[in-house]
Design a protein around this motif. Structure first.
Motif, PDB file in Angstrom:
ATOM      1  N   ALA A 157       0.827  -1.209   0.000  1.00 55.39           N
ATOM      2  CA  ALA A 157       0.000   0.000   0.000  1.00 55.39           C
ATOM      3  C   ALA A 157       0.859   1.256   0.000  1.00 55.39           C
ATOM      4  O   ALA A 157       0.547   2.228  -0.692  1.00 55.39           O
ATOM      5  CB  ALA A 157      -0.931  -0.004   1.208  1.00 55.39           C
ATOM      6  N   SER A 158       1.955   1.243   0.763  1.00 53.05           N
ATOM      7  CA  SER A 158       2.789   2.436   0.809  1.00 53.05           C
ATOM      8  C   SER A 158       3.501   2.668  -0.520  1.00 53.05           C
ATOM      9  O   SER A 158       3.710   3.814  -0.915  1.00 53.05           O
ATOM     10  CB  SER A 158       3.801   2.349   1.951  1.00 53.05           C
ATOM     11  N   ARG A 159       3.866   1.589  -1.199  1.00 50.54           N
ATOM     12  CA  ARG A 159       4.459   1.757  -2.534  1.00 50.54           C
ATOM     13  C   ARG A 159       3.464   2.373  -3.500  1.00 50.54           C
ATOM     14  O   ARG A 159       3.820   3.188  -4.347  1.00 50.54           O
ATOM     15  CB  ARG A 159       4.919   0.414  -3.090  1.00 50.54           C
ATOM     16  N   ARG A 160       2.225   1.958  -3.381  1.00 46.55           N
ATOM     17  CA  ARG A 160       1.219   2.414  -4.328  1.00 46.55           C
ATOM     18  C   ARG A 160       0.684   3.805  -4.000  1.00 46.55           C
ATOM     19  O   ARG A 160       0.492   4.631  -4.879  1.00 46.55           O
ATOM     20  CB  ARG A 160       0.073   1.409  -4.355  1.00 46.55           C
ATOM     21  N   TYR A 161       0.434   4.080  -2.702  1.00 42.88           N
ATOM     22  CA  TYR A 161      -0.248   5.315  -2.334  1.00 42.88           C
ATOM     23  C   TYR A 161       0.596   6.290  -1.526  1.00 42.88           C
ATOM     24  O   TYR A 161       0.170   7.402  -1.274  1.00 42.88           O
ATOM     25  CB  TYR A 161      -1.504   4.980  -1.513  1.00 42.88           C
ATOM     26  N   GLY A 162       1.770   5.890  -1.112  1.00 45.83           N
ATOM     27  CA  GLY A 162       2.578   6.706  -0.218  1.00 45.83           C
ATOM     28  C   GLY A 162       2.947   8.068  -0.765  1.00 45.83           C
ATOM     29  O   GLY A 162       2.963   9.054  -0.038  1.00 45.83           O
ATOM     30  N   ARG A 163       3.230   8.159  -2.015  1.00 45.97           N
ATOM     31  CA  ARG A 163       3.629   9.435  -2.603  1.00 45.97           C
ATOM     32  C   ARG A 163       2.445  10.366  -2.837  1.00 45.97           C
ATOM     33  O   ARG A 163       2.634  11.555  -3.059  1.00 45.97           O
ATOM     34  CB  ARG A 163       4.364   9.204  -3.904  1.00 45.97           C
ATOM     35  N   ARG A 164       1.249   9.853  -2.800  1.00 43.67           N
ATOM     36  CA  ARG A 164       0.060  10.680  -3.022  1.00 43.67           C
ATOM     37  C   ARG A 164      -0.388  11.393  -1.750  1.00 43.67           C
ATOM     38  O   ARG A 164      -1.085  12.389  -1.816  1.00 43.67           O
ATOM     39  CB  ARG A 164      -1.097   9.825  -3.529  1.00 43.67           C
ATOM     40  N   ILE A 165       0.013  10.857  -0.588  1.00 48.74           N
ATOM     41  CA  ILE A 165      -0.398  11.428   0.692  1.00 48.74           C
ATOM     42  C   ILE A 165       0.538  12.584   1.028  1.00 48.74           C
ATOM     43  O   ILE A 165       1.756  12.448   0.922  1.00 48.74           O
ATOM     44  CB  ILE A 165      -0.337  10.359   1.803  1.00 48.74           C
ATOM     45  N   LEU A 172       1.118  12.210   6.537  1.00 44.98           N
ATOM     46  CA  LEU A 172       1.757  10.916   6.750  1.00 44.98           C
ATOM     47  C   LEU A 172       2.565  10.912   8.045  1.00 44.98           C
ATOM     48  O   LEU A 172       2.485   9.969   8.841  1.00 44.98           O
ATOM     49  CB  LEU A 172       2.646  10.573   5.562  1.00 44.98           C
ATOM     50  N   ARG A 173       3.320  11.980   8.305  1.00 48.11           N
ATOM     51  CA  ARG A 173       4.078  12.073   9.553  1.00 48.11           C
ATOM     52  C   ARG A 173       3.146  12.059  10.754  1.00 48.11           C
ATOM     53  O   ARG A 173       3.429  11.421  11.772  1.00 48.11           O
ATOM     54  CB  ARG A 173       4.923  13.340   9.557  1.00 48.11           C
TER      55      ARG A 173
END
Length: 82
Positions: A53-61, A66-67
């Motif tokens: 999930a983080s690979r897929r959506y991490g950059r969008r958040i 996220l922090r």
């Protein structure tokens, strides 16, 4: 010197498929023929799912959101462990 990766790594390259199939067969055999500690297995599965999930959506958040989520989850974990 350049990196050996010439393209972004994809989760479904043809070279990875035999390895995935092998892992799937090994997992099925392991589940059928051995005793499984299900709680640790679920923790590992959840961890693996979070990586995907983080690979897929991490950059969008947004980074600050996220922090904040990481801090809140960390504080909740500390409070529950103490």
């Amino acid at each position: 010197m350049g990196s050996s990766w010439t393209r972004s790594s994809s989760a479904s390259t043809p070279q990875e498929r035999p390895g995935r199939l092998t892992n799937l067969v090994a997992a099925v055999i392991f589940i059928i023929f051995s005793h499984i500690a299900w709680l640790p297995a679920l923790v590992i599965a959840g961890s693996s799912a979070s990586v995907v999930a983080s690979r897929r959506y991490g950059r969008r958040i947004p980074a600050n959101l996220l922090r904040g989520v990481i801090v809140i989850v960390g504080v909740i974990t500390i409070v529950r462990l103490v």
